[in-house]
Write a protein that holds these residues in place. Structure first.
Motif, PDB file in Angstrom:
ATOM      1  N   ALA A  23       1.233  41.638  13.988  1.00  0.00           N
ATOM      2  CA  ALA A  23       2.658  41.851  13.727  1.00  0.00           C
ATOM      3  C   ALA A  23       2.834  42.854  12.593  1.00  0.00           C
ATOM      4  O   ALA A  23       2.118  42.807  11.593  1.00  0.00           O
ATOM      5  N   TYR A  24       3.783  43.756  12.786  1.00  0.00           N
ATOM      6  CA  TYR A  24       4.230  44.656  11.723  1.00  0.00           C
ATOM      7  C   TYR A  24       5.487  44.028  11.152  1.00  0.00           C
ATOM      8  O   TYR A  24       6.323  43.511  11.904  1.00  0.00           O
ATOM      9  N   LYS A  51       0.768  31.423   4.214  1.00  0.00           N
ATOM     10  CA  LYS A  51       1.538  30.539   5.075  1.00  0.00           C
ATOM     11  C   LYS A  51       2.885  31.177   5.378  1.00  0.00           C
ATOM     12  O   LYS A  51       3.371  32.024   4.628  1.00  0.00           O
ATOM     13  N   GLN A  52       3.485  30.722   6.457  1.00  0.00           N
ATOM     14  CA  GLN A  52       4.823  31.174   6.815  1.00  0.00           C
ATOM     15  C   GLN A  52       5.774  30.873   5.661  1.00  0.00           C
ATOM     16  O   GLN A  52       5.693  29.815   5.040  1.00  0.00           O
ATOM     17  N   PRO A  71       7.277  36.122   7.495  1.00  0.00           N
ATOM     18  CA  PRO A  71       7.924  35.434   8.618  1.00  0.00           C
ATOM     19  C   PRO A  71       6.969  34.594   9.461  1.00  0.00           C
ATOM     20  O   PRO A  71       7.390  33.668  10.139  1.00  0.00           O
ATOM     21  N   LEU A  72       5.678  34.943   9.440  1.00  0.00           N
ATOM     22  CA  LEU A  72       4.665  34.278  10.261  1.00  0.00           C
ATOM     23  C   LEU A  72       3.418  34.075   9.419  1.00  0.00           C
ATOM     24  O   LEU A  72       3.021  34.972   8.670  1.00  0.00           O
ATOM     25  N   ALA A  73       2.786  32.924   9.553  1.00  0.00           N
ATOM     26  CA  ALA A  73       1.520  32.696   8.850  1.00  0.00           C
ATOM     27  C   ALA A  73       0.481  33.676   9.375  1.00  0.00           C
ATOM     28  O   ALA A  73       0.461  33.997  10.563  1.00  0.00           O
ATOM     29  N   LYS A 104      -2.467  39.713  10.982  1.00  0.00           N
ATOM     30  CA  LYS A 104      -3.024  39.022  12.143  1.00  0.00           C
ATOM     31  C   LYS A 104      -2.371  37.643  12.141  1.00  0.00           C
ATOM     32  O   LYS A 104      -2.524  36.879  11.187  1.00  0.00           O
ATOM     33  N   ILE A 105      -1.622  37.337  13.192  1.00  0.00           N
ATOM     34  CA  ILE A 105      -0.854  36.094  13.265  1.00  0.00           C
ATOM     35  C   ILE A 105      -1.796  34.898  13.406  1.00  0.00           C
ATOM     36  O   ILE A 105      -2.657  34.879  14.282  1.00  0.00           O
ATOM     37  N   ALA A 106      -1.596  33.897  12.558  1.00  0.00           N
ATOM     38  CA  ALA A 106      -2.433  32.698  12.582  1.00  0.00           C
ATOM     39  C   ALA A 106      -1.974  31.712  13.651  1.00  0.00           C
ATOM     40  O   ALA A 106      -2.789  31.033  14.267  1.00  0.00           O
TER      41      ALA A 106
END
Length: 126
Positions: A23-24, A51-52, A71-73, A104-106
């Motif tokens: 994600a950008y 964390k998010q 916004p995303l973990a 890199k989205i967890a």
């Protein structure tokens, strides 16, 4: 205000562009407009797993300093190198050259909590 349909948004005025599990992330046109002229972007979380909703950096405008919330973990893979010498890119091209980080989205499930363009538009309309 520009609100591209192909992005996702947060109530904290960050945007997310998804490319598989990458994600950008940056701040929205609305956010940069509210902040005013951006003079400095500080992000010192490269290679960290956050964390998010954790703070991943700050953006400094002429009038204020604001935290940037993830916004995303995920793991911070890259920080936009152009912002070091050209922080005004966040003002002039918030959805393009003014992106802030690549992660890199967890947990892809986190995406469910993000806003679509129409919902974000309603949010900022009051």
């Amino acid at each position: 205000m520009k609100i591209p349909e192909n992005l996702l948004y947060t109530e904290d005025h960050e945007w997310v562009r998804l490319e598989n599990n990458i994600a950008y992330i940056g701040i929205t046109d609305f956010a940069q407009h509210e902040l005013g002229d951006i003079v400095y972007v500080e992000i010192e979380t490269l290679a960290e797993n956050l964390k998010q909703h954790e703070v991943f950096g700050t953006v400094e405008a002429v009038k204020t300093v604001s935290d940037l919330f993830l916004p995303l973990a995920g793991e911070i893979l890259e920080i936009n190198p152009k912002l070091e010498t050209n922080p005004e890119l966040v003002n002039t091209d918030p959805y393009g050259e003014g992106w802030m980080i690549k992660i890199k989205i967890a947990n892809l499930f986190d995406i469910e909590g993000l806003l679509r363009a129409d919902s974000y538009s309603s949010l900022i309309a009051g």
